[in-house]
Design a protein around this motif. Sequence first.
Motif, mmCIF file in Angstrom:
data_model
loop_
_atom_site.group_PDB
_atom_site.id
_atom_site.type_symbol
_atom_site.label_atom_id
_atom_site.label_comp_id
_atom_site.label_asym_id
_atom_site.label_seq_id
_atom_site.Cartn_x
_atom_site.Cartn_y
_atom_site.Cartn_z
ATOM 1 N N GLY A 31 -50.254 -8.311 -6.478
ATOM 2 C CA GLY A 31 -49.467 -8.627 -5.295
ATOM 3 C C GLY A 31 -49.573 -7.559 -4.228
ATOM 4 N N LEU A 32 -49.644 -6.301 -4.641
ATOM 5 C CA LEU A 32 -49.792 -5.212 -3.665
ATOM 6 C C LEU A 32 -51.140 -5.304 -2.954
ATOM 7 C CD1 LEU A 32 -48.367 -2.194 -5.710
ATOM 8 C CD2 LEU A 32 -47.148 -3.833 -4.272
ATOM 9 N N LEU A 33 -52.193 -5.528 -3.723
ATOM 10 C CA LEU A 33 -53.529 -5.600 -3.122
ATOM 11 C C LEU A 33 -53.683 -6.820 -2.234
ATOM 12 C CD1 LEU A 33 -55.660 -4.458 -6.182
ATOM 13 C CD2 LEU A 33 -55.083 -3.119 -4.154
ATOM 14 N N GLU A 34 -52.961 -7.891 -2.542
ATOM 15 C CA GLU A 34 -53.031 -9.086 -1.701
ATOM 16 C C GLU A 34 -52.535 -8.817 -0.284
ATOM 17 O OE1 GLU A 34 -50.912 -12.164 -3.687
ATOM 18 O OE2 GLU A 34 -52.427 -12.386 -5.270
ATOM 19 N N GLU A 35 -51.736 -7.762 -0.103
ATOM 20 C CA GLU A 35 -51.276 -7.416 1.245
ATOM 21 C C GLU A 35 -52.433 -6.950 2.126
ATOM 22 O OE1 GLU A 35 -48.506 -8.125 2.475
ATOM 23 O OE2 GLU A 35 -47.432 -8.658 0.654
ATOM 24 N N VAL A 41 -49.400 1.379 14.123
ATOM 25 C CA VAL A 41 -48.322 0.399 13.978
ATOM 26 C C VAL A 41 -48.667 -0.641 12.921
ATOM 27 C CG1 VAL A 41 -47.145 -1.514 15.136
ATOM 28 C CG2 VAL A 41 -47.344 0.701 16.273
ATOM 29 N N VAL A 42 -49.883 -1.151 12.947
ATOM 30 C CA VAL A 42 -50.270 -2.175 11.967
ATOM 31 C C VAL A 42 -50.332 -1.570 10.574
ATOM 32 C CG1 VAL A 42 -52.077 -3.773 11.258
ATOM 33 C CG2 VAL A 42 -51.457 -3.582 13.662
ATOM 34 N N ASN A 43 -50.832 -0.345 10.459
ATOM 35 C CA ASN A 43 -50.875 0.300 9.151
ATOM 36 C C ASN A 43 -49.462 0.504 8.602
ATOM 37 O OD1 ASN A 43 -52.555 1.717 7.075
ATOM 38 N ND2 ASN A 43 -51.265 3.430 7.666
ATOM 39 N N GLU A 44 -48.532 0.898 9.457
ATOM 40 C CA GLU A 44 -47.144 1.067 9.024
ATOM 41 C C GLU A 44 -46.563 -0.252 8.543
ATOM 42 O OE1 GLU A 44 -45.186 2.649 12.417
ATOM 43 O OE2 GLU A 44 -45.833 4.719 12.042
ATOM 44 N N ARG A 45 -46.925 -1.342 9.218
ATOM 45 C CA ARG A 45 -46.430 -2.668 8.845
ATOM 46 C C ARG A 45 -46.891 -3.026 7.428
ATOM 47 N NH1 ARG A 45 -48.560 -7.528 12.425
ATOM 48 N NH2 ARG A 45 -47.486 -6.349 14.052
ATOM 49 N N GLU A 70 -47.965 -0.928 5.053
ATOM 50 C CA GLU A 70 -47.371 0.003 4.087
ATOM 51 C C GLU A 70 -45.921 -0.375 3.784
ATOM 52 O OE1 GLU A 70 -47.871 3.893 5.709
ATOM 53 O OE2 GLU A 70 -49.877 4.144 4.824
ATOM 54 N N ARG A 71 -45.193 -0.818 4.802
ATOM 55 C CA ARG A 71 -43.800 -1.214 4.591
ATOM 56 C C ARG A 71 -43.714 -2.425 3.671
ATOM 57 N NH1 ARG A 71 -42.612 -1.396 9.406
ATOM 58 N NH2 ARG A 71 -42.839 -3.615 9.836
ATOM 59 N N ARG A 72 -44.584 -3.399 3.862
ATOM 60 C CA ARG A 72 -44.576 -4.575 2.989
ATOM 61 C C ARG A 72 -44.902 -4.184 1.553
ATOM 62 N NH1 ARG A 72 -47.735 -7.300 6.871
ATOM 63 N NH2 ARG A 72 -49.431 -7.508 5.371
ATOM 64 N N ILE A 73 -45.858 -3.276 1.387
ATOM 65 C CA ILE A 73 -46.224 -2.842 0.039
ATOM 66 C C ILE A 73 -45.046 -2.151 -0.629
ATOM 67 C CG2 ILE A 73 -47.655 -1.204 -1.247
ATOM 68 C CD1 ILE A 73 -49.949 -1.938 0.665
ATOM 69 N N ARG A 74 -44.356 -1.268 0.092
ATOM 70 C CA ARG A 74 -43.184 -0.590 -0.476
ATOM 71 C C ARG A 74 -42.108 -1.601 -0.855
ATOM 72 N NH1 ARG A 74 -44.003 3.025 3.844
ATOM 73 N NH2 ARG A 74 -42.275 2.060 4.985
ATOM 74 N N GLU A 75 -41.897 -2.588 0.002
ATOM 75 C CA GLU A 75 -40.871 -3.588 -0.280
ATOM 76 C C GLU A 75 -41.222 -4.409 -1.516
ATOM 77 O OE1 GLU A 75 -40.725 -5.698 3.389
ATOM 78 O OE2 GLU A 75 -39.391 -4.234 4.366
ATOM 79 N N ARG A 76 -42.518 -4.715 -1.689
ATOM 80 C CA ARG A 76 -42.930 -5.488 -2.866
ATOM 81 C C ARG A 76 -42.755 -4.661 -4.128
ATOM 82 N NH1 ARG A 76 -47.470 -10.024 -1.993
ATOM 83 N NH2 ARG A 76 -46.729 -10.410 -4.090
ATOM 84 N N ARG A 130 -50.453 -13.998 9.362
ATOM 85 C CA ARG A 130 -50.086 -12.613 9.669
ATOM 86 C C ARG A 130 -51.160 -11.647 9.191
ATOM 87 N NH1 ARG A 130 -44.869 -10.626 6.633
ATOM 88 N NH2 ARG A 130 -46.241 -11.205 4.918
ATOM 89 N N ARG A 131 -51.620 -11.839 7.975
ATOM 90 C CA ARG A 131 -52.631 -10.927 7.445
ATOM 91 C C ARG A 131 -53.998 -11.171 8.076
ATOM 92 N NH1 ARG A 131 -50.852 -11.459 1.169
ATOM 93 N NH2 ARG A 131 -50.061 -13.443 1.987
ATOM 94 N N ARG A 132 -54.268 -12.391 8.538
ATOM 95 C CA ARG A 132 -55.514 -12.632 9.275
ATOM 96 C C ARG A 132 -55.507 -11.871 10.600
ATOM 97 N NH1 ARG A 132 -55.271 -17.757 6.720
ATOM 98 N NH2 ARG A 132 -53.874 -18.638 8.305
#
Length: 204
Positions: free
Chosen positions: A91-95, A63-67, A69-75, A102-104
């Motif tokens: 910006g992608l790597l910052e995810e 679930v967290v990995n999907e989250r 990946e979804r943010r990366i696709r959206e960016r 959230r990222r912490r």
Amino acid sequence: MPKVVDHEQRRRELAEAALRVVVRDGAAGASVRTVAAEAGWSTGALRYYFSTQRELREFVATVVNERVERRIRERVEADRGRLPLLELVAGLLEELIPLDERRREEFLLWLAVTEWSRQEPLAGAEELWDGQRGLHVQVVFALAGFEGEPVNVDPRVQTWAEYLHVFVDGLATQAMFVPARMPPERIRAVLREFLAEVPRLAAG
């Protein structure tokens, strides 16, 4: 009429409860009992969806990995063609770096997955790592001047992707554990400095 139960939604609610337990109590605290209590469920009800603790842990990681990946696709969709390439890939790597709450939380989950995998192999754990390595390969492939999809890539791309992956993991660790020394603005600057060093490897 009987109530229609969205079983997938229930499973994801349990995964979110597990994430909250990990953030609060660490990897060792995320048992079937504590996750059930966090979700307001009985242990028996949780076991209807996850028969073992291992199944729950594997689903939480997914679930967290999907989250992410979804943010990366959206960016990518939002920024492609709008930002210079270096800014786009930074910006992608910052995810993957804990630059906000959230990222912490997600970083703490990855630490938990590492600990859980040490106790017993988790299905998909290596695939999650492979997915992150694939992102770094794509970043280097683009910065090095290649076009298209990174298939049978130049060995030098693989080497630089390895350097970048290790570097980003190091930045993530420092952002998490020594934020006073490596605040977000410094992390972002150092990341861009490294990305600017990727050589142009494409012929011509």
